[in-house]
Design an enzyme around this catalytic site. Sequence first.
Site, PDB file in Angstrom:
ATOM      1  N   PRO A  16       0.842  -1.191   0.000  1.00  0.00           N
ATOM      2  CA  PRO A  16       0.000   0.000   0.000  1.00  0.00           C
ATOM      3  C   PRO A  16       0.878   1.242   0.000  1.00  0.00           C
ATOM      4  CG  PRO A  16       0.087  -0.974   2.207  1.00  0.00           C
ATOM      5  CD  PRO A  16       0.832  -1.909   1.284  1.00  0.00           C
ATOM      6  N   CYS A 114       2.835   2.881   9.850  1.00  0.00           N
ATOM      7  CA  CYS A 114       3.158   4.185   9.251  1.00  0.00           C
ATOM      8  C   CYS A 114       3.814   5.095  10.296  1.00  0.00           C
ATOM      9  CB  CYS A 114       1.892   4.829   8.684  1.00  0.00           C
ATOM     10  SG  CYS A 114       2.215   6.485   8.048  1.00  0.00           S
ATOM     11  N   ARG A 243       8.416   0.467  -3.206  1.00  0.00           N
ATOM     12  CA  ARG A 243       9.117   1.411  -4.078  1.00  0.00           C
ATOM     13  C   ARG A 243       9.789   0.761  -5.276  1.00  0.00           C
ATOM     14  NH1 ARG A 243      12.529   3.681   0.626  1.00  0.00           N
ATOM     15  NH2 ARG A 243      12.317   1.437   1.057  1.00  0.00           N
TER      16      ARG A 243
HETATM   17  C1  LIG Z   1       4.778   6.998  -1.006  1.00  0.00           C
HETATM   18  C2  LIG Z   1       4.562   5.914   0.027  1.00  0.00           C
HETATM   19  C3  LIG Z   1       3.321   5.772   0.626  1.00  0.00           C
HETATM   20  C4  LIG Z   1       3.108   4.759   1.571  1.00  0.00           C
HETATM   21  N1  LIG Z   1       1.839   4.577   2.088  1.00  0.00           N
HETATM   22  C5  LIG Z   1       1.597   3.512   2.891  1.00  0.00           C
HETATM   23  C6  LIG Z   1       0.265   3.190   3.311  1.00  0.00           C
HETATM   24  O1  LIG Z   1      -0.720   3.840   2.941  1.00  0.00           O
HETATM   25  N2  LIG Z   1       0.108   2.111   4.135  1.00  0.00           N
HETATM   26  C7  LIG Z   1       1.176   1.346   4.548  1.00  0.00           C
HETATM   27  O2  LIG Z   1       0.975   0.366   5.283  1.00  0.00           O
HETATM   28  N3  LIG Z   1       2.432   1.627   4.164  1.00  0.00           N
HETATM   29  C8  LIG Z   1       2.656   2.660   3.331  1.00  0.00           C
HETATM   30  N4  LIG Z   1       3.921   2.877   2.871  1.00  0.00           N
HETATM   31  C9  LIG Z   1       5.005   1.929   3.224  1.00  0.00           C
HETATM   32  C10 LIG Z   1       5.113   0.809   2.164  1.00  0.00           C
HETATM   33  O3  LIG Z   1       3.925   0.040   2.118  1.00  0.00           O
HETATM   34  C11 LIG Z   1       6.298  -0.127   2.461  1.00  0.00           C
HETATM   35  O4  LIG Z   1       6.114  -0.722   3.726  1.00  0.00           O
HETATM   36  C12 LIG Z   1       7.635   0.627   2.457  1.00  0.00           C
HETATM   37  O5  LIG Z   1       7.742   1.476   1.344  1.00  0.00           O
HETATM   38  C13 LIG Z   1       8.823  -0.367   2.451  1.00  0.00           C
HETATM   39  O6  LIG Z   1       8.755  -1.235   1.352  1.00  0.00           O
HETATM   40  P1  LIG Z   1       9.655  -0.980   0.016  1.00  0.00           P
HETATM   41  O7  LIG Z   1      11.083  -0.868   0.465  1.00  0.00           O
HETATM   42  O8  LIG Z   1       9.397  -2.177  -0.843  1.00  0.00           O
HETATM   43  O9  LIG Z   1       9.167   0.308  -0.572  1.00  0.00           O
HETATM   44  C14 LIG Z   1       4.167   3.899   1.953  1.00  0.00           C
HETATM   45  C15 LIG Z   1       5.430   4.056   1.352  1.00  0.00           C
HETATM   46  C16 LIG Z   1       5.628   5.036   0.392  1.00  0.00           C
HETATM   47  C17 LIG Z   1       6.996   5.156  -0.241  1.00  0.00           C
END
Ligand SMILES: Cc1cc2nc3c(=O)[nH]c(=O)nc-3n(C[C@H](O)[C@H](O)[C@H](O)COP(=O)(O)O)c2cc1C
Length: 336
Positions: A16, A114, A243
């Site tokens: 998400p 978050c 990401r």
């Molecule tokens: C722009 C953005 C918005 C995010 N919004 C949410 C969200 O609405 N709910 C949530 O649980 N995590 C949110 N996250 C965290 C991501 O779901 C994820 O846990 C985090 O980016 C780490 O994973 P990654 O390294 O694969 O990006 C957000 C991350 C980003 C970069």
Amino acid sequence: MNTHIDLPKPFFVLAPMDDVTDTVFRQVVQSTAAPDLFFTEFVNVDGLQSPGRPKLLKKLRFAPTETRLVAQLWGKDPENFRKTAEQIADGTFAKELGLPVGSNFVGIDLNMGCPAKSEVKNGTCSALILDRPLASAIIKATQAGAGGRMPISVKTRLGWGEIDHTWAEFILGHNLYMLTMHGRTKKEMSKVPAHWDEIGKVREIRDKVAPQTLLVGNGDVMSHQQGVELATEYGLDGIMIGRGIFHDPYIFSEDSQWVHVDREARIELYKRHVTMFAETWQQNERPIHTLNKFCKVYINGFDGAKELREQLMQADSTTELLSLLHSARTDVLSSR
Ligand SMILES: Cc1cc2nc3c(=O)[nH]c(=O)nc-3n(C[C@H](O)[C@H](O)[C@H](O)COP(=O)(O)O)c2cc1C
């Protein structure tokens, strides 16, 4: 309705991401290389159960073709979680969103990770790591509201100020369908590499206290192959990628060819995104500048991409944007 979701092992999830994973982007990803599960952006239950509900519904909007979608909730009041879960499970939200009978979410996820200041200040999301009685009340209220009609899951982090596996153990004591562990603490935000070895330790705890709960690892995964390797190394059921999708819209493909996708096809993909955006968000529910982050995803990796991006980001309507994309594509075709 089902409390079980058919998933391969390992399964892949698009994380998400607020203002990113709306129905439009999810449908684009579904058409490039689909993961096994999608999440909505997080949506506030206290707002949903207030007169502000109509404004928040956009966060839950989905298309009938989205049949593997989990609704992610956040908030403070357990009673609002209960009501929202009940209204998700009984199809009230799907009906309010104008979806055909039978279309619904496949699960409900609770955001306990978050780290954003505004949420934490309010005692919500990752602040729940510090308030176990409230975290527990929220999970139980959501489970009661769903009434066994839908799987309930939690997405969280390894701890608040430091890694604390008693938190994962505590959460796993709630008979969840799935737990997603982002391999960092709240304090670490996104500043350090994800601690996959610690996610591995959570898996050992899961095996002891809640073998029925699926465990998903999350943090810094940049390819399908890397995800498979991490799932194998740490014995995880699933991998969530956030990401990484910004670098490769085909990231969920076993053999992504994105680096070989040419300028014309990249422009065409962005055009598809913008067209769907214009059709979906007609009442200015999402400002046009939210498209800029997608512009960087698609308009990339070819000669002149930077100049084209600069031009596209100046557009102040989707009509103008589509016309610029059309000319850019015509330029490509006529230069052949
Ligand atoms: C722009 C953005 C918005 C995010 N919004 C949410 C969200 O609405 N709910 C949530 O649980 N995590 C949110 N996250 C965290 C991501 O779901 C994820 O846990 C985090 O980016 C780490 O994973 P990654 O390294 O694969 O990006 C957000 C991350 C980003 C970069």
